[in-house]
Design a protein around this motif. Structure first.
Motif, mmCIF file in Angstrom:
data_model
loop_
_atom_site.group_PDB
_atom_site.id
_atom_site.type_symbol
_atom_site.label_atom_id
_atom_site.label_comp_id
_atom_site.label_asym_id
_atom_site.label_seq_id
_atom_site.Cartn_x
_atom_site.Cartn_y
_atom_site.Cartn_z
ATOM 1 N N ILE A 62 0.623 -1.171 -0.067
ATOM 2 C CA ILE A 62 -0.007 -0.152 -0.049
ATOM 3 C C ILE A 62 0.937 1.199 0.102
ATOM 4 C CG2 ILE A 62 -1.723 1.224 1.161
ATOM 5 C CD1 ILE A 62 -2.814 -1.457 2.453
ATOM 6 N N PRO A 63 0.613 2.232 -1.163
ATOM 7 C CA PRO A 63 1.719 3.138 -1.034
ATOM 8 C C PRO A 63 2.029 4.037 0.163
ATOM 9 C CG PRO A 63 0.124 3.086 -2.976
ATOM 10 C CD PRO A 63 -0.186 2.264 -1.860
ATOM 11 N N GLY A 64 3.234 4.146 0.534
ATOM 12 C CA GLY A 64 3.704 5.047 1.702
ATOM 13 C C GLY A 64 3.746 4.008 2.899
ATOM 14 N N TYR A 65 3.208 2.866 2.931
ATOM 15 C CA TYR A 65 3.311 1.835 4.117
ATOM 16 C C TYR A 65 3.868 0.787 3.664
ATOM 17 C CZ TYR A 65 -0.827 4.679 5.563
ATOM 18 O OH TYR A 65 -1.619 5.620 5.717
ATOM 19 N N ALA A 426 5.554 3.769 8.437
ATOM 20 C CA ALA A 426 4.460 4.400 7.822
ATOM 21 C C ALA A 426 4.664 5.880 7.847
ATOM 22 C CB ALA A 426 3.247 3.914 8.864
ATOM 23 N N PRO A 427 3.524 6.538 7.383
ATOM 24 C CA PRO A 427 3.693 7.948 7.414
ATOM 25 C C PRO A 427 3.452 8.370 8.742
ATOM 26 C CG PRO A 427 2.122 7.232 5.578
ATOM 27 C CD PRO A 427 2.653 6.067 6.411
ATOM 28 N N ALA A 431 -0.010 3.962 11.157
ATOM 29 C CA ALA A 431 0.858 2.895 11.501
ATOM 30 C C ALA A 431 0.576 1.790 10.574
ATOM 31 C CB ALA A 431 0.246 2.421 12.929
ATOM 32 N N VAL A 432 1.269 0.696 10.655
ATOM 33 C CA VAL A 432 1.065 -0.738 9.932
ATOM 34 C C VAL A 432 0.691 -1.758 11.128
ATOM 35 C CG1 VAL A 432 2.600 0.233 7.985
ATOM 36 C CG2 VAL A 432 3.366 -1.202 9.750
ATOM 37 N N ALA A 433 -0.001 -2.639 10.526
ATOM 38 C CA ALA A 433 -0.251 -3.880 11.409
ATOM 39 C C ALA A 433 -0.041 -5.124 10.640
ATOM 40 C CB ALA A 433 -1.757 -3.831 11.961
ATOM 41 N N GLY A 434 0.364 -6.272 11.332
ATOM 42 C CA GLY A 434 0.308 -7.516 10.702
ATOM 43 C C GLY A 434 -0.614 -8.396 11.378
ATOM 44 N N LEU A 473 -9.986 3.212 11.534
ATOM 45 C CA LEU A 473 -8.646 3.461 11.254
ATOM 46 C C LEU A 473 -7.920 3.161 10.005
ATOM 47 C CD1 LEU A 473 -7.262 3.233 14.905
ATOM 48 C CD2 LEU A 473 -7.769 5.152 13.804
ATOM 49 N N VAL A 474 -8.863 1.918 9.375
ATOM 50 C CA VAL A 474 -8.006 1.273 8.430
ATOM 51 C C VAL A 474 -8.151 2.280 7.262
ATOM 52 C CG1 VAL A 474 -8.473 -0.817 6.744
ATOM 53 C CG2 VAL A 474 -8.675 -0.803 9.198
ATOM 54 N N VAL A 475 -6.841 2.330 6.549
ATOM 55 C CA VAL A 475 -6.719 3.125 5.387
ATOM 56 C C VAL A 475 -6.705 1.928 4.181
ATOM 57 C CG1 VAL A 475 -5.103 4.535 4.001
ATOM 58 C CG2 VAL A 475 -5.449 4.712 6.330
ATOM 59 N N GLY A 476 -6.356 0.907 4.285
ATOM 60 C CA GLY A 476 -6.230 -0.037 3.217
ATOM 61 C C GLY A 476 -5.503 -1.255 3.973
ATOM 62 N N TYR A 477 -5.824 -2.508 3.175
ATOM 63 C CA TYR A 477 -5.243 -3.807 3.647
ATOM 64 C C TYR A 477 -5.006 -4.667 2.302
ATOM 65 C CZ TYR A 477 -9.895 -5.511 3.004
ATOM 66 O OH TYR A 477 -11.136 -5.925 2.518
ATOM 67 N N GLU A 478 -4.053 -5.708 2.507
ATOM 68 C CA GLU A 478 -3.948 -6.882 1.787
ATOM 69 C C GLU A 478 -4.241 -8.104 2.380
ATOM 70 O OE1 GLU A 478 -0.219 -8.655 -0.811
ATOM 71 O OE2 GLU A 478 0.069 -8.076 1.288
ATOM 72 N N ALA A 479 -5.204 -8.723 1.831
ATOM 73 C CA ALA A 479 -5.720 -10.103 2.530
ATOM 74 C C ALA A 479 -5.057 -11.147 1.834
ATOM 75 C CB ALA A 479 -7.135 -10.313 2.448
#
Length: 575
Positions: A62-65, A426-427, A431-434, A473-479
């Motif tokens: 995801i761009p920026g993350y 992250a910007p 934040a990023v979460a796994g 809070l979710v901006v985007g995700y990869e599943a």
């Protein structure tokens, strides 16, 4: 006889012949190539993707993350590799967390946080049981002794008196090596005294039985069991699951009490540093070069054929792929014994991991630990274990999935937020979460996009039960479903450990009996991926151990050939 030193530039034109060609630039493949090149061999690494690391990668999906797209943490990296590859000076920095785990209960009023500090742990556990607070210290001390006895086993080929060498001198050397290793292990066991029985129990008994005998506090039992079973399609009530707890604690050594760490810059930073060392030693790295098959001539592996049709010839072929990809997909059908192929096909490849990489516009707050500001707090640096208040909840999640052959109705979640310790991921303010989700069977209908999206919604709803407002809070995700993990990382059935880490698939049975010492039935073909001893976890141990075996084999064959040439040239003295 020393291997002649022949350096090769990483940027040189591709040679037509190499001493060794490595299939796959996962961490183990990179480690193996580095040791081979350091010994003077001319090595090529063929990698199908345009990035090194296998499942240990950092990618900006995801761009920026930036995400550790596959595995999130490291705890099993061998100190010898760290030193030999000079990883610290190559920018590898481990971010050790203290505290390192948090298990919130669903009622929203209680939680259990554990870390390195003995007094802190005692205070946390004493909220539930003063008896368990003392018992936990004793339990860790006993586990540390077992770790000390078993840890050296990680850094050597398994003991196997019946291993199949490529010719008699190798088989005899294996027997001698195995005898020495077994003697050393027996000596270490004798030092344990009566505690050696505890080691036997770990490898045979259900983890739940061990923990419930040791402790009366269910949240404590759950907090100990959860990290041990991450990435497995198993329940704590299954025999032999205690071995996974021991394995989890192996990587940290006697002093760190099961500590696993983030890598600054993501897991890809570790892989890139090893790749840098490998190329400096002389390995040639060929990215975006997918291997289509292993070339075989007169019963020997003599190189690989790339998907573009080019042949890369070599004296040795080393696969860092999983056993199925290596022996079923890449080897010609008639090149391996039928019983060996049946053994490889019958391995348990189940994992059941569904991975979410999530971009957030802020750090969420836990329901159980309210906060008034947006500051980073200790709980953000922990691994959060969500979805189970007790061991029975873990059992139910497994049996729900195994009976219905669908993801469990109450998913078990492992949540990390590495940007809390590494803001570069992250910007600013984000934040990023796994998120690792367990018990999502490979056979579920993941190709149905609606089914997949409904499952993602269920995961986010489960997280919201513990971290209210997470979804907002979710901006985007990869599943990544098990099918996606298989497609992206090239691992059979989406298992990032290459095959299940069950007791019957460990040590001298990994990946197959008589072939646990990194060789295969096909002469000059070796395997060094996580499907070999000691398994996954970004340790690099399989790659290092395999390289040691290969270099010993080269030396033995060279000495044998020299003797043979001497006999052929020998002229009997005239009478």
């Amino acid at each position: 006889m020393a291997v002649p030193r022949r350096w090769a530039s990483a940027t040189a034109a591709k040679s037509k012949f190499y001493d060794a060609v490595v299939i796959g630039a996962g961490l183990n493949g990179l480690v193996a190539s580095a040791y081979l090149a350091r010994a003077g061999l001319k090595v090529a690494i063929a990698e199908r993707r345009d990035i090194v690391g296998g499942t240990a990668v950092t990618e900006e999906v995801i761009p920026g993350y930036k995400f550790s797209r596959g595995v999130d943490v490291v705890g099993l990296l061998r100190p010898q590799i760290n030193a030999d590859m000079n990883l610290q000076n190559r920018g590898v920095k481990l971010l050790k967390r203290n505290p390192f785990s948090l298990t919130p209960l669903l009622d929203g009023s209680r939680y259990l946080m554990l870390g390195q500090d003995v007094d802190f742990n005692e205070t946390q556990i004493a909220q539930y049981s003063r008896r368990d607070a003392e018992a936990y210290k004793d339990f860790l001390e006993r586990m540390a002794r077992l770790v000390g006895a078993v840890s050296p086993v990680v850094d050597e080929a398994p003991v196997d008196f019946f291993s199949r060498g490529f010719h008699a001198p190798l088989a005899m050397r294996d027997k001698v090596d195995s005898l020495l290793s077994a003697s050393k292990f027996a000596f270490r066991l004798s030092g344990l005294g009566s505690q050696s029985v505890n080691l036997y129990e770990l490898f045979t008994a259900p983890l739940s039985r061990i923990l419930q005998r040791e402790f009366e506090t269910e949240p404590l039992c759950t907090a100990i069991a959860r990290p041990a079973l991450v990435g497995s399609m198993m329940a704590p009530s299954m025999p032999g699951t205690g071995a996974l707890l021991l394995r989890h604690m192996l990587g940290a050594g006697n002093n760190n009490r099961g500590q696993w760490s983030f890598v600054e810059g993501g897991m890809g930073k570790l892989s890139q540093a090893v790749a840098e060392a490998a190329t400096e030693f002389g390995s040639e790295l060929m990215l975006s070069h997918s291997v289509s098959k292993v070339l075989v001539d007169d019963g020997k592996a003599v190189g690989v054929q790339l998907e573009n049709g080019d042949d890369v010839r070599s004296s040795i072929v080393v696969s860092s792929l999983d056993p199925w990809r290596t022996f079923v997909d890449l080897c010609p059908e008639d090149s391996l014994p039928d019983d060996f192929v049946r053994n490889i096909k019958s391995l348990d490849y189940s994992s059941g991991v569904f991975k979410l990489n999530v971009a957030l516009k802020g750090l969420p707050a836990l329901k159980v630990i309210p906060r008034k500001d947006n500051d980073v707090r200790p709980e953000h640096k922990c691994t959060l274990y969500l979805g189970a208040d007790c061991l029975e909840d873990m059992d139910n999640a497994f049996y729900d999935a195994s009976v219905n052959v669908r993801p469990s109705s109450r998913p078990l979640l492992v949540v990390t937020m590495p940007s809390a310790m590494d803001p570069s991921l992250a910007p600013p303010g984000h934040a990023v979460a796994g998120i690792i989700v367990q018990h999502a069977p490979y056979s579920s209908p993941w190709s149905n996009e609606s089914f997949k999206q409904q499952y993602v919604k269920k995961i986010f709803s489960t997280i919201d039960d513990y971290l209210p407002g997470f979804k907002e809070l979710v901006v985007g995700y990869e599943a990544l479903s098990p099918h996606d993990i298989e497609r992206v990382f090239g691992v059979h059935h989406g298992n990032m450990n290459h095959c299940a880490l069950t007791v019957d698939q460990m040590y001298y049975l990994r990946p197959a009996k008589q072939f646990s010492r990194y060789r295969s039935p096909l002469s000059q073909l070796y395997i060094c991926g996580s499907g070999t001893h000691p398994g996954g976890g970004a340790s690099g141990a399989s790659g290092r151990n395999c390289a040691q075996i290969m270099l010993q084999d080269i030396k033995s064959r060279s000495e044998g050939e020299a003797v043979q040439r001497g006999l052929q040239n020998f002229e009997a003295p005239k009478k």
